[in-house]
Scaffold this active site. Sequence first.
Site: not given
Ligand code: NDP
Length: 341
Positions: A49-50, A182, A190, A313
Amino acid sequence: MSEPDVTTLSLNDVHRLALTALRRHDCSVEQAAAVADTVTAAERDRCASHGLFRIPGYVEALNLGKVDGFAEPTVEMLAPGSIRVDANRGFAPLALDVGAPPLIEAARTNGVAGLGLVNGFHFAALWPEVELICDAGLVGFAFVGSSSFVAPAGGTRKLFGTNPMAFGWPRSNGNSVIFDQASSASARGEIQLHERDGKEIPLDWAIDDDGQPTTDPTAALAGAQLPFGGHKGSGVALMVELLAGALIGDLFSYETTAADTPGGPAIGGEFMLAISPSRFVPGGDADAQLAHAEGLFAEMLSQEGTRLPSDRRYAARAETPATGATIPTSLFATIEALAGH
Ligand code: NDP
């Protein structure tokens, strides 16, 4: 079922394609290379997504003149631990590259240092900048305001952005523990995917225009998203607004949205914090603190079903240099056209 139509690219090709597409649309080599680095890191870590998915959006923002592709970020030390980086209406990645060295230096010297990035366009995830801080042996935080899409807990109208925040802890094995999330219950994309696929969304993701919970993605997009975890996510979103807005002299999400024009995310701010563990113990040796943290991670991982944030990641990162990155062929064709191929 038919196989999805995908194209596989080496990470070098991902970078080259992103760079070429941006350079063809009024973008300096410095701005384009910094964005291409971020996009390639996302594809490398399978954060589609990024990754290249965002290139048409970056190009649109350049074509509309919303983002200045030739902007040169400027850095100012406001105090020994306070750095201001003005992105000057450019993309955030170059401003972050320019701001990271003084932030790291100031945190090492003072124990704690903060960076306020203003007037930037942040289209990306936050873990890349937090990882830069952690790679220097520091604890890192990042907070970004975004466009107004989310109602405060109990409210009925959009006010906050989806407001991501990230936290990172350095490790001696190089795989910093970073969470990056977020403060909305779901990513906006989504909801858009559910709308495209004709699927309902969970009831706790959004409210409609009348402030009523809805499972209809179209009504949700017209209404407001909800914070994650009710008042708890709402508190995090409020904190992000204050740190990435009022604290550093930039706009709140609702203010930037009111002044926004088409072409991707609105202009806004980012706040980063870097902390040196060695400055928080007598003797200045961080080894014991880092070893102590490893004990916590081991306890956590001893429970079946757990994993550390970022480990998904890092697992992808170990594979993609050999396997390459896979993107939809239609997206590949779009970016090839933008790159003039
Ligand atoms: P997710 O809910 O997908 O993930 C959130 C965090 O939780 C990640 O660090 C992920 O690590 C971790 N995680 C997920 N599942 C588990 C698990 N089972 N156990 C432990 N850790 C877990 O992220 P969001 O949907 O909330 O956000 C997605 C992205 O969008 C982010 O990178 C955010 O910065 C970006 N974003 C950017 C915006 C902007 O304006 N620039 C605005 C909004 C969002 P892992 O990566 O290892 O899965």
